[in-house]
Enzyme design. Structure first.
Site, short mmCIF file in Angstrom:
data_model
loop_
_atom_site.label_atom_id
_atom_site.label_comp_id
_atom_site.label_asym_id
_atom_site.label_seq_id
_atom_site.Cartn_x
_atom_site.Cartn_y
_atom_site.Cartn_z
N GLU A 168 0.85 -1.18 0.00
CA GLU A 168 0.00 0.00 0.00
C GLU A 168 0.89 1.24 0.00
OE1 GLU A 168 -2.47 2.74 -0.35
OE2 GLU A 168 -3.36 0.72 -0.29
N CYS B 129 -12.55 3.99 0.77
CA CYS B 129 -13.76 4.05 1.59
C CYS B 129 -13.45 4.53 3.00
CB CYS B 129 -14.43 2.69 1.64
SG CYS B 129 -15.91 2.67 2.67
N LYS C 230 -17.04 10.73 4.56
CA LYS C 230 -18.19 11.39 3.92
C LYS C 230 -19.44 11.28 4.79
CE LYS C 230 -20.75 8.97 1.95
NZ LYS C 230 -20.84 8.34 0.67
N GLU D 214 -23.91 13.99 -2.97
CA GLU D 214 -23.62 13.88 -1.54
C GLU D 214 -22.85 15.10 -1.03
OE1 GLU D 214 -23.61 9.03 -0.94
OE2 GLU D 214 -21.73 10.04 -1.41
N HIS E 256 -46.43 1.03 12.73
CA HIS E 256 -47.00 2.38 12.73
C HIS E 256 -46.63 3.12 14.01
CE1 HIS E 256 -49.87 5.50 11.69
NE2 HIS E 256 -50.32 5.44 12.93
#
Length: 464
Positions: free
Chosen positions: A39, A47, A55, A186, A440
């Site tokens: 990496e 993400c 986000k 968004e 409900h």
């Protein structure tokens, strides 16, 4: 006792430690494979580090302005000026991202996966160069994700993408968001909710291409009602930097003065400079790794999962693909990641939850479908007086009575769609929805109370 030397340094080498790559690495190691992962930035991927997680945190923050206003309708008195501190929000967000990054690092360590920090490049089908060393592996998994596209226009260097939006030094007073997909709508909602004046610029005439048309139109109406400017049928042609900010020039001759321009015009698979061509890996027109149902490329020992394959760019899908890869290659249990009827959410304001076929897709596939729908003011706003409305839609294939699509926009719809996705995936019928007792008072009860068909959609109408 005879000792057999391993022909490769690792059984699996994963390039990219995002959600899909980390899942594949951990599960493969659990199956007994010797695994290394490379990496170049931070473990966790788009993400966790610069995507859906931060986000969502910013989205939460952006709702409080309206919530504070609405509190008065419920008897709460908020005295004194209400202020917002962008710096405090970003600092809190960064602290949480650091925590999650640590959890991902710990997960790899616990699984026995070797982490190599650096950008990896394929030399051939079994050899990788990374961090000044050369390593070999029996299998290679490419999980490098995607990166924002930036239009090739003069002054593009003055714009930001979603990557930079999470690290702005201050909240811009005026923001132009170019694009109309997930990320665009968004961030438009986030910036607006935090107090910026927002303009959405899009080259087409409607938000959210690929989503159900009724949902897309509903979001456009809601954003216009909130005061977000919608500038359709125009594309950016240039950005000028001035002493007062930026000027965005559009193809229709409009010039918009702003403090920030954010490009959210799509993402391209992150395959440049990986050496995939040297290994003989076939790429598609967007640079995506072309794979079969088992995520294998044309080179038998090289696989790819997640956004780099440009199949279905969703984090949970990448995780499913990574897990299925590990079970197939190292677990002795061939598995496929199912890309059908995947529920998803858009954290716009109001939010969207959707699963299955759109009306146009269903009509094209089945010829004729029945449409059931409900639109109403959320109970919360009967006291606040806000004009926002919730809209829900079920698409039913009449011969089987199966619910083949469900599309919701309104508060809490991302939570609702997860459970509804189970029903659609199982092939639930409209009659089974009707037999279910309503809870409900909730918004979700409308899903089992739509008894009257609103209309019939036909293929020719959808095609037009």
């Amino acid at each position: 006792m005879t000792i057999h030397a391993h022909p490769f340094d690792h059984d699996l080498f994963v390039i990219g430690a995002g959600s899909g790559g980390v899942r594949a690495a951990r599960i493969s190691a659990g199956h007994g494979a010797r695994v290394a992962i490379a990496e170049e930035y931070r473990v966790g991927g788009t993400c966790v580090i610069r995507g859906c997680v931060p986000k969502k945190l910013l989205s939460y923050a952006s709702h409080y302005g309206e919530d504070i206003e609405d509190a008065a309708a419920y008897g709460w008195s908020v005295t004194g000026p209400v202020t917002f501190d962008w710096g405090a929000l970003i600092a809190a967000k960064d602290k949480e991202i650091d925590r999650l990054n640590g959890l991902y690092l710990k997960g790899l360590e616990t699984a026995g996966v070797t982490l190599i920090e650096g950008r990896a490049r394929l030399v051939d089908a079994h050899t990788v160069e990374v961090a000044g060393q050369t390593v070999t592996a029996a299998h290679i998994l490419v999980a490098t994700g995607a990166t924002p596209e930036i239009p090739d226009i003069p002054g593009a260097e003055h714009a930001i993408t979603s990557n930079e939006a999470f690290h702005l030094g201050e909240l811009p007073k005026r923001v132009v968001v170019v694009g109309a997909g997930y990320i665009a709508v968004e961030f438009a909602g986030i910036f607006h909710g935090l107090g910026s004046h927002v303009t959405i610029v899009h080259r087409r005439g409607q938000l959210l291409r690929g989503f159900d048309d009724d949902i897309a139109r509903h979001l456009g109406d809601e954003y216009a009602r909130k005061g977000i400017d919608l500038h359709f049928n125009a594309s950016p042609t240039a950005i000028d930097k001035t002493p007062l900010g930026l000027v965005l020039h559009l193809s229709d001759g409009t010039a918009i003065e702003t403090d920030a321009v954010m490009f959210a015009t799509g993402r391209r698979p992150n395959t440049r400079g990986l050496g995939l061509e040297a290994a003989g890996v076939e790429l598609g027109p967007k640079g995506e790794v072309k794979v079969d149902l088992y995520s294998r490329s044309n080179v038998p020992n090289i696989y790819a999962v997640g956004d780099v394959t440009d199949r279905l760019a969703l984090t949970p899908v990448a995780i499913k693909e990574g897990h299925a890869f590990a079970d197939t290659v190292f677990g002795g249990r061939p598995g496929l990641a199912d890309h059908n009827d995947v529920p998803t959410a858009v954290f716009s304001q109001p939010a969207i939850g959707t699963v299955g076929l759109t009306e146009a897709q269903a009509a094209a596939r089945f010829g004729t479908v029945d449409i059931y729908e409900a639109g109403f003011r959320p109970m919360k706003h009967t006291l606040t007086g806000r004009a926002t409305r919730t809209y829900m839609k079920l698409i039913v294939e009449p011969r089987s009575d199966r619910v083949v699509g469900a599309h919701l926009i309104g508060d809490d719809t991302p939570e609702i769609i997860q459970a509804l996705g189970i029903a659609v995936k199982m092939g639930a019928t409209k009659a089974q929805f009707d037999r279910t007792v309503a809870v409900h008072p909730t918004a979700a009860e409308e899903l089992v109370l739509m008894r009257t068909r609103a209309r019939v959609a036909k293929a020719e109408a959808a095609a037009s």
